[in-house]
Design a protein around this motif. Structure first.
Motif, short mmCIF file in Angstrom:
data_model
loop_
_atom_site.label_atom_id
_atom_site.label_comp_id
_atom_site.label_asym_id
_atom_site.label_seq_id
_atom_site.Cartn_x
_atom_site.Cartn_y
_atom_site.Cartn_z
N GLN A 5 33.03 48.40 35.36
CA GLN A 5 34.06 48.07 34.38
C GLN A 5 34.84 46.84 34.82
O GLN A 5 35.15 45.97 34.02
CB GLN A 5 35.01 49.24 34.18
CG GLN A 5 34.40 50.42 33.47
CD GLN A 5 35.31 51.63 33.49
OE1 GLN A 5 36.11 51.81 34.39
NE2 GLN A 5 35.18 52.46 32.46
N ARG A 6 35.17 46.79 36.11
CA ARG A 6 35.90 45.64 36.66
C ARG A 6 35.08 44.37 36.48
O ARG A 6 35.59 43.34 36.05
CB ARG A 6 36.22 45.86 38.13
CG ARG A 6 36.98 44.73 38.76
CD ARG A 6 37.14 44.97 40.27
NE ARG A 6 37.93 43.96 40.90
CZ ARG A 6 37.47 42.76 41.29
NH1 ARG A 6 36.20 42.47 41.09
NH2 ARG A 6 38.25 41.89 41.85
N ALA A 7 33.80 44.44 36.80
CA ALA A 7 32.93 43.26 36.66
C ALA A 7 32.85 42.81 35.21
O ALA A 7 32.86 41.61 34.92
CB ALA A 7 31.54 43.58 37.20
N ARG A 89 37.92 31.71 42.99
CA ARG A 89 38.12 32.02 44.41
C ARG A 89 39.05 33.21 44.59
O ARG A 89 38.80 34.07 45.44
CB ARG A 89 38.70 30.80 45.13
CG ARG A 89 37.70 29.97 45.85
CD ARG A 89 38.34 28.96 46.79
NE ARG A 89 39.48 28.25 46.24
CZ ARG A 89 39.41 27.18 45.46
NH1 ARG A 89 38.24 26.70 45.11
NH2 ARG A 89 40.50 26.59 45.03
N ALA A 90 40.12 33.27 43.81
CA ALA A 90 41.06 34.39 43.91
C ALA A 90 40.38 35.71 43.56
O ALA A 90 40.72 36.75 44.12
CB ALA A 90 42.27 34.15 43.01
N LEU A 91 39.43 35.66 42.64
CA LEU A 91 38.69 36.86 42.25
C LEU A 91 37.53 37.15 43.19
O LEU A 91 36.87 38.18 43.06
CB LEU A 91 38.17 36.71 40.82
CG LEU A 91 39.24 36.72 39.74
CD1 LEU A 91 38.68 36.19 38.43
CD2 LEU A 91 39.80 38.12 39.56
N GLY A 92 37.25 36.25 44.11
CA GLY A 92 36.15 36.45 45.06
C GLY A 92 34.79 36.15 44.47
O GLY A 92 33.79 36.73 44.88
N ILE A 93 34.73 35.22 43.52
CA ILE A 93 33.47 34.89 42.87
C ILE A 93 33.03 33.51 43.32
O ILE A 93 33.78 32.55 43.23
CB ILE A 93 33.64 34.92 41.33
CG1 ILE A 93 33.99 36.33 40.90
CG2 ILE A 93 32.39 34.42 40.64
CD1 ILE A 93 34.36 36.45 39.46
N LYS A 94 31.79 33.43 43.79
CA LYS A 94 31.21 32.14 44.16
C LYS A 94 30.63 31.51 42.91
O LYS A 94 29.94 32.16 42.13
CB LYS A 94 30.11 32.33 45.20
CG LYS A 94 30.60 32.90 46.50
CD LYS A 94 29.43 33.15 47.44
CE LYS A 94 29.91 33.87 48.68
NZ LYS A 94 28.79 34.26 49.54
N GLN A 95 30.92 30.23 42.73
CA GLN A 95 30.42 29.53 41.55
C GLN A 95 29.05 28.95 41.86
O GLN A 95 28.91 27.90 42.45
CB GLN A 95 31.39 28.45 41.12
CG GLN A 95 32.66 29.03 40.54
CD GLN A 95 33.54 27.95 39.98
OE1 GLN A 95 34.09 27.17 40.73
NE2 GLN A 95 33.66 27.93 38.67
N PHE A 129 25.16 39.85 37.36
CA PHE A 129 26.50 39.39 37.71
C PHE A 129 27.28 40.50 38.41
O PHE A 129 27.99 40.25 39.39
CB PHE A 129 27.25 38.91 36.47
CG PHE A 129 28.65 38.47 36.78
CD1 PHE A 129 28.86 37.26 37.42
CD2 PHE A 129 29.72 39.27 36.46
CE1 PHE A 129 30.15 36.85 37.73
CE2 PHE A 129 31.00 38.86 36.77
CZ PHE A 129 31.22 37.66 37.40
N ALA A 130 27.16 41.74 37.92
CA ALA A 130 27.85 42.85 38.56
C ALA A 130 27.35 43.04 39.99
O ALA A 130 28.14 43.27 40.92
CB ALA A 130 27.66 44.14 37.75
N GLU A 135 28.14 42.16 45.89
CA GLU A 135 27.75 41.48 47.13
C GLU A 135 28.87 40.60 47.65
O GLU A 135 29.14 40.55 48.85
CB GLU A 135 26.50 40.64 46.91
CG GLU A 135 25.24 41.44 46.70
CD GLU A 135 24.07 40.56 46.34
OE1 GLU A 135 24.19 39.31 46.42
OE2 GLU A 135 23.02 41.10 45.98
N THR A 136 29.55 39.90 46.76
CA THR A 136 30.66 39.03 47.15
C THR A 136 31.78 39.85 47.77
O THR A 136 32.36 39.46 48.79
CB THR A 136 31.17 38.24 45.94
OG1 THR A 136 30.09 37.50 45.39
CG2 THR A 136 32.28 37.30 46.33
N MET A 137 32.08 40.99 47.16
CA MET A 137 33.14 41.85 47.69
C MET A 137 32.74 42.38 49.06
O MET A 137 33.58 42.49 49.96
CB MET A 137 33.44 43.00 46.73
CG MET A 137 34.00 42.54 45.39
SD MET A 137 35.50 41.56 45.54
CE MET A 137 36.64 42.82 46.00
N ASN A 138 31.45 42.72 49.25
CA ASN A 138 30.99 43.18 50.56
C ASN A 138 31.10 42.07 51.60
O ASN A 138 31.48 42.33 52.74
CB ASN A 138 29.55 43.68 50.47
CG ASN A 138 29.44 44.99 49.73
OD1 ASN A 138 30.41 45.73 49.63
ND2 ASN A 138 28.27 45.27 49.19
#
Length: 157
Positions: A5-7, A89-95, A129-130, A135-138
């Protein structure tokens, strides 16, 4: 809130911000903003919990009037891109290329799957994407553990 849901919320919010930035880049004068732009920024900030200057900067650039014959339109586009990157970046997402492609696809087909009661489990791009977000959060969690371990004293009595 589950990670899926967050994703989903994060992805839809970033698509809406990308659309607002594109609308601002195309405008030759002041941009008409709406309440939904503010709600999206507030929701993403609540999820991120950090990176406040990027969220405020994005809003200020959307609202800033520009002259029709100056380089302000180019500068606004550059600043919106910079603040969008800060929000990611604040959300921890690599572009990555895959992320940018998913944003563009979602903008091209805005209603794809949104009328179905369960649209996203069958949607391969959003599932990828989810997984990417997990993976990014890990990666972030592992980096935090390594930093904490480096700060601890190695000598034990």
């Amino acid at each position: 809130m589950t990670p899926d849901q967050r994703a989903r919320i994060v992805f839809m919010g970033l698509v809406a911000l990308d659309e607002a930035a594109e609308r601002a880049r195309a405008a030759r004068g002041p941009v008409e903003t709406c309440l939904s732009d503010r709600v999206i920024l507030a929701t993403l900030y609540a999820i991120a919990g950090r990176g406040r200057p990027s969220f405020y900067g994005f809003w200020r650039e959307l609202r800033r009037p520009i002259g029709p014959l100056t380089g302000d339109a180019t500068m606004r586009g550059n600043m919106l891109h910079t603040h969008f990157c800060g929000i990611c970046r604040a959300l921890g997402i690599k572009q990555t290329i895959a992320f940018t492609s998913a944003l563009a696809d979602a903008r091209r087909e805005p209603m794809h799957g949104l009328r179905n009661p369960e649209p996203f489990p069958a949607d391969e791009q959003r599932a990828r994407f989810a997984e990417f977000l997990r993976e990014t959060m890990n990666d972030r969690r592992d980096a935090d553990r390594e930093r904490r371990a480096a700060r601890e004293c190695g000598l034990r009595g």
